[in-house]
Design a protein around this motif. Structure first.
Motif, PDB file in Angstrom:
ATOM      1  N   GLY A   1      -7.187   5.916   7.466  1.00 26.31           N
ATOM      2  CA  GLY A   1      -7.057   7.326   7.829  1.00 26.31           C
ATOM      3  C   GLY A   1      -8.364   8.060   7.928  1.00 26.31           C
ATOM      4  N   ARG A   2      -9.516   7.338   7.891  1.00 26.74           N
ATOM      5  CA  ARG A   2     -10.828   7.988   7.958  1.00 26.74           C
ATOM      6  C   ARG A   2     -11.574   7.641   9.253  1.00 26.74           C
ATOM      7  NH1 ARG A   2     -13.163  10.464   3.608  1.00 26.74           N
ATOM      8  NH2 ARG A   2     -11.859  10.619   1.754  1.00 26.74           N
ATOM      9  N   GLY A   3     -10.824   7.231  10.253  1.00 30.11           N
ATOM     10  CA  GLY A   3     -11.440   6.976  11.542  1.00 30.11           C
ATOM     11  C   GLY A   3     -11.986   5.565  11.665  1.00 30.11           C
ATOM     12  N   ARG A   4     -12.607   5.316  12.841  1.00 28.41           N
ATOM     13  CA  ARG A   4     -13.089   3.978  13.160  1.00 28.41           C
ATOM     14  C   ARG A   4     -14.488   3.699  12.625  1.00 28.41           C
ATOM     15  NH1 ARG A   4     -14.127   3.417  18.193  1.00 28.41           N
ATOM     16  NH2 ARG A   4     -14.170   1.128  18.035  1.00 28.41           N
ATOM     17  N   ASN A   5     -15.249   4.704  12.295  1.00 26.74           N
ATOM     18  CA  ASN A   5     -16.612   4.491  11.813  1.00 26.74           C
ATOM     19  C   ASN A   5     -16.620   3.963  10.384  1.00 26.74           C
ATOM     20  OD1 ASN A   5     -17.931   5.330  14.171  1.00 26.74           O
ATOM     21  ND2 ASN A   5     -17.647   7.487  13.594  1.00 26.74           N
ATOM     22  N   ALA A   6     -17.591   3.105  10.118  1.00 24.22           N
ATOM     23  CA  ALA A   6     -17.679   2.460   8.794  1.00 24.22           C
ATOM     24  C   ALA A   6     -17.897   3.473   7.682  1.00 24.22           C
ATOM     25  CB  ALA A   6     -18.803   1.443   8.787  1.00 24.22           C
ATOM     26  N   GLN A   7     -17.310   3.182   6.561  1.00 24.04           N
ATOM     27  CA  GLN A   7     -17.491   3.994   5.356  1.00 24.04           C
ATOM     28  C   GLN A   7     -18.617   3.408   4.498  1.00 24.04           C
ATOM     29  OE1 GLN A   7     -13.578   4.104   3.565  1.00 24.04           O
ATOM     30  NE2 GLN A   7     -12.617   4.399   5.577  1.00 24.04           N
ATOM     31  N   ALA A   8     -19.044   4.153   3.531  1.00 25.16           N
ATOM     32  CA  ALA A   8     -20.138   3.703   2.666  1.00 25.16           C
ATOM     33  C   ALA A   8     -19.747   2.442   1.903  1.00 25.16           C
ATOM     34  CB  ALA A   8     -20.527   4.807   1.692  1.00 25.16           C
ATOM     35  N   PRO A   9     -20.625   1.445   1.847  1.00 23.89           N
ATOM     36  CA  PRO A   9     -20.329   0.233   1.083  1.00 23.89           C
ATOM     37  C   PRO A   9     -20.487   0.478  -0.410  1.00 23.89           C
ATOM     38  CG  PRO A   9     -22.540   0.106   1.941  1.00 23.89           C
ATOM     39  CD  PRO A   9     -21.953   1.388   2.483  1.00 23.89           C
ATOM     40  N   TYR A  10     -20.004  -0.463  -1.186  1.00 20.76           N
ATOM     41  CA  TYR A  10     -20.237  -0.406  -2.628  1.00 20.76           C
ATOM     42  C   TYR A  10     -21.263  -1.464  -2.999  1.00 20.76           C
ATOM     43  CZ  TYR A  10     -17.241  -4.556  -3.120  1.00 20.76           C
ATOM     44  OH  TYR A  10     -16.719  -5.826  -3.032  1.00 20.76           O
ATOM     45  N   ARG A  11     -21.922  -1.271  -4.129  1.00 13.57           N
ATOM     46  CA  ARG A  11     -22.941  -2.201  -4.606  1.00 13.57           C
ATOM     47  C   ARG A  11     -22.305  -3.249  -5.513  1.00 13.57           C
ATOM     48  NH1 ARG A  11     -28.307  -0.492  -4.458  1.00 13.57           N
ATOM     49  NH2 ARG A  11     -28.752  -1.247  -6.552  1.00 13.57           N
ATOM     50  N   GLY A  12     -22.701  -4.529  -5.287  1.00 12.22           N
ATOM     51  CA  GLY A  12     -22.151  -5.626  -6.056  1.00 12.22           C
ATOM     52  C   GLY A  12     -22.901  -5.864  -7.357  1.00 12.22           C
ATOM     53  N   LEU A  13     -22.730  -7.060  -7.915  1.00 11.26           N
ATOM     54  CA  LEU A  13     -23.346  -7.424  -9.181  1.00 11.26           C
ATOM     55  C   LEU A  13     -24.785  -7.905  -8.955  1.00 11.26           C
ATOM     56  CD1 LEU A  13     -20.365  -9.363 -10.789  1.00 11.26           C
ATOM     57  CD2 LEU A  13     -21.070  -7.009 -11.257  1.00 11.26           C
ATOM     58  N   VAL A  14     -25.582  -7.812  -9.997  1.00  9.20           N
ATOM     59  CA  VAL A  14     -26.970  -8.251  -9.933  1.00  9.20           C
ATOM     60  C   VAL A  14     -27.038  -9.777 -10.030  1.00  9.20           C
ATOM     61  CG1 VAL A  14     -29.219  -8.175 -11.062  1.00  9.20           C
ATOM     62  CG2 VAL A  14     -27.790  -6.110 -10.974  1.00  9.20           C
ATOM     63  N   THR A  15     -27.766 -10.384  -9.116  1.00  8.25           N
ATOM     64  CA  THR A  15     -28.074 -11.812  -9.172  1.00  8.25           C
ATOM     65  C   THR A  15     -29.585 -11.962  -9.140  1.00  8.25           C
ATOM     66  OG1 THR A  15     -26.040 -12.420  -8.017  1.00  8.25           O
ATOM     67  CG2 THR A  15     -27.813 -14.050  -8.054  1.00  8.25           C
ATOM     68  N   ASP A  16     -30.137 -12.499 -10.227  1.00  7.14           N
ATOM     69  CA  ASP A  16     -31.589 -12.659 -10.338  1.00  7.14           C
ATOM     70  C   ASP A  16     -31.896 -14.134 -10.515  1.00  7.14           C
ATOM     71  OD1 ASP A  16     -34.257 -12.181 -10.529  1.00  7.14           O
ATOM     72  OD2 ASP A  16     -34.210 -11.302 -12.529  1.00  7.14           O
ATOM     73  N   GLU A  17     -32.150 -14.814  -9.416  1.00 10.54           N
ATOM     74  CA  GLU A  17     -32.393 -16.244  -9.432  1.00 10.54           C
ATOM     75  C   GLU A  17     -33.454 -16.603  -8.402  1.00 10.54           C
ATOM     76  OE1 GLU A  17     -28.786 -18.459  -8.958  1.00 10.54           O
ATOM     77  OE2 GLU A  17     -27.676 -17.248 -10.412  1.00 10.54           O
ATOM     78  N   GLY A  18     -34.010 -17.786  -8.520  1.00  9.27           N
ATOM     79  CA  GLY A  18     -34.984 -18.247  -7.539  1.00  9.27           C
ATOM     80  C   GLY A  18     -35.668 -19.512  -7.994  1.00  9.27           C
ATOM     81  N   GLN A  19     -36.612 -19.939  -7.187  1.00  5.45           N
ATOM     82  CA  GLN A  19     -37.340 -21.174  -7.454  1.00  5.45           C
ATOM     83  C   GLN A  19     -38.839 -20.911  -7.533  1.00  5.45           C
ATOM     84  OE1 GLN A  19     -36.074 -23.852  -4.294  1.00  5.45           O
ATOM     85  NE2 GLN A  19     -34.497 -24.710  -5.620  1.00  5.45           N
ATOM     86  N   LEU A  20     -39.489 -21.723  -8.352  1.00  7.69           N
ATOM     87  CA  LEU A  20     -40.942 -21.702  -8.467  1.00  7.69           C
ATOM     88  C   LEU A  20     -41.452 -23.107  -8.224  1.00  7.69           C
ATOM     89  CD1 LEU A  20     -41.184 -19.689 -11.802  1.00  7.69           C
ATOM     90  CD2 LEU A  20     -41.709 -18.786  -9.548  1.00  7.69           C
ATOM     91  N   GLU A  21     -42.426 -23.250  -7.352  1.00  2.00           N
ATOM     92  CA  GLU A  21     -43.076 -24.541  -7.172  1.00  2.00           C
ATOM     93  C   GLU A  21     -44.316 -24.563  -8.046  1.00  2.00           C
ATOM     94  OE1 GLU A  21     -44.643 -27.597  -3.672  1.00  2.00           O
ATOM     95  OE2 GLU A  21     -44.163 -25.515  -3.176  1.00  2.00           O
ATOM     96  N   ILE A  22     -44.409 -25.585  -8.886  1.00  2.00           N
ATOM     97  CA  ILE A  22     -45.453 -25.632  -9.905  1.00  2.00           C
ATOM     98  C   ILE A  22     -46.206 -26.952  -9.825  1.00  2.00           C
ATOM     99  CG2 ILE A  22     -44.176 -24.112 -11.457  1.00  2.00           C
ATOM    100  CD1 ILE A  22     -43.398 -26.679 -13.043  1.00  2.00           C
ATOM    101  N   PRO A  23     -47.440 -26.993 -10.322  1.00  3.00           N
ATOM    102  CA  PRO A  23     -48.158 -28.271 -10.400  1.00  3.00           C
ATOM    103  C   PRO A  23     -47.764 -29.034 -11.657  1.00  3.00           C
ATOM    104  CG  PRO A  23     -49.568 -26.512 -11.175  1.00  3.00           C
ATOM    105  CD  PRO A  23     -48.288 -25.856 -10.724  1.00  3.00           C
TER     106      PRO A  23
END
Length: 423
Positions: free
Chosen positions: A52-74
């Motif tokens: 009922g709010r028209g065809r244009n997109a509404q504001a999204p919501y923010r998800g959960l925090v994901t803090d991950e990654g890789q480190l290349e080390i000697p």
């Protein structure tokens, strides 16, 4: 004046151990060497459209925090111990005395000499005096007398080690003080073959084993200190999930570690302006080895190893969207071997299903070494293909399992750092 743009050459990686997950820290702050890093927090956007709010997109919501990654080390002599403690927990550490050999092919003759730690010692046919040993009827007799004479010597340079006969043909030398200082004890001889120019293997042997019930957590900081407005990204609750590396024929030895952290915080000042740093001495692929049951495998052209702690991200309802913890579950280790096919190497074990013991390792002077020991490795029957007139290769994708003693993977590092506990 600072830089307008960030450069990887200026980036820093620092770490400090936490007393509890995501909580207070306990020193020292370490500066760590690294090649690449993509550890960073992300917060995805999601959609939950209302009608009922028209065809244009509404504001999204923010998800959960994901803090991950890789480190290349000697893989380096000192810093690797920090990463192994982060991956497995505190090690068992034992001081090791430096050792060496003087091997004799025949009985010495009068006038033959050798030099230990800068002191010359000789052989005589008659009664010995001073830094001399009387030649016996056999080589074994002569070496027995030599060891006794050296052990009774009062010269501090000679008394810095102990001496014993080995296999009736060699003089075994062990430094009296366990630790790296024995590696400076020099050997020289014209009448014997020395094991190396100095004693080797003196240092501290650190041993880590997979499967610990708990793992340490850290606060990691990736910084850009040379920007006009410095920026430092801190990652509390950082736990190492995985380690992987490739074995090759040349170049420095490197590894990739996967990190799971609780969240990311941005600061304009660093954890420590003058952190403790390790001396950089890198292991080389050119001095790598892959062994089976203590014997180097022939014809190995490539290899890999991947260890995982099987980290579970513990989530609960909390307003910041971060995880509550990163707990280890099932530890696994797998890898690969590529060998020049000869109809023998590993073929019988792969066909029968019998496990083998493998060691992946690197070494450097003076006897320092890093090794990954897998006492029970299971091999599949490999598929190989002939693609041309060149050599034929076979690849084995192996998996490790715990042996009867409960050991799946044991990592040993012999270096000159007294302790890696507490990192």
């Amino acid at each position: 004046m600072g830089k307008q743009r960030a450069y990887g050459a200026d980036a820093t990686l620092k770490a400090v151990r936490e007393t509890q997950y995501g909580g207070a820290t306990i020193g020292p702050v370490r500066r760590l060497d690294f090649k690449t890093a993509d550890l960073s927090a992300s917060i995805p956007l999601g959609d939950d459209p209302l009608l009922g709010r028209g065809r244009n997109a509404q504001a999204p919501y923010r998800g959960l925090v994901t803090d991950e990654g890789q480190l290349e080390i000697p893989f380096d002599l000192q810093g690797t111990g920090w990463w192994m403690t982060a991956l497995f927990g505190d090690p068992e550490t034992t001081p090791q005395a430096a050792t060496g050999l003087l091997s004799f092919a025949q009985i010495p003759v009068p006038g033959d000499t050798f030099t230990l730690n800068g002191v010359t010692w000789g052989f005589v046919a008659g009664v010995a005096a001073g830094n001399e040993t009387e030649i016996g009827a056999t080589l074994a007799d002569t070496l027995t007398t030599l060891a006794a004479d050296l052990n009774a010597a009062t010269d501090p340079a000679i008394a810095a080690a102990t001496y014993a006969v080995e296999d009736d043909t060699a003089l075994g030398i062990t430094h009296a003080t366990p630790g790296p200082e024995g590696n400076a004890f020099t050997l020289a001889a014209s009448t014997a073959v020395r094991s190396a120019p100095t004693l080797t293997g003196g240092g501290y042997r650190h041993v880590w084993r997979s499967g610990a019930d708990t793992l340490p957590s850290f606060l990691l900081e990736i910084g850009h200190p040379k920007l006009t407005s410095p920026v430092f990204f801190r990652h509390p609750g950082a736990v190492l999930e995985e380690l992987s590396f490739q074995m090759g024929q040349e170049g420095p030895a490197n590894a990739t570690v996967s990190v799971v952290a609780q969240g990311e915080e941005t600061e304009n000042s660093t954890l420590e302006a003058n952190p403790t740093a390790f001396e950089l001495r890198r292991f080389s692929q050119g001095r790598g080895r892959i062994s089976r049951a203590g014997t180097p495998l022939a014809g190995v052209t490539a290899g890999s190893l991947t260890f995982s702690n099987g980290i579970e991200r513990v989530r609960s309802i909390r307003e910041d969207g971060r995880i509550d913890g990163a707990d280890p579950t099932l530890a696994t280790c797998e890898g690969s071997l590529t060998v020049r096919f000869d109809g023998e190497t590993l073929v019988a074990e792969a066909a029968s299903g019998d496990p083998v013991a493998l060691v992946y390792g690197f070494s450097m002077a003076p006897g320092y070494a890093l090794s990954f020991t897998l006492p029970q490795v299971h091999l599949p029957k490999p598929k190989y293909a002939i693609t041309g007139p060149a050599g034929v290769e076979a690849s084995f994708e192996w998996r490790a399992a715990a042996d009867a003693a409960g050991v799946m993977l044991e990592v040993a590092l012999l270096n000159d750092v007294e302790t890696h506990g507490g990192t």
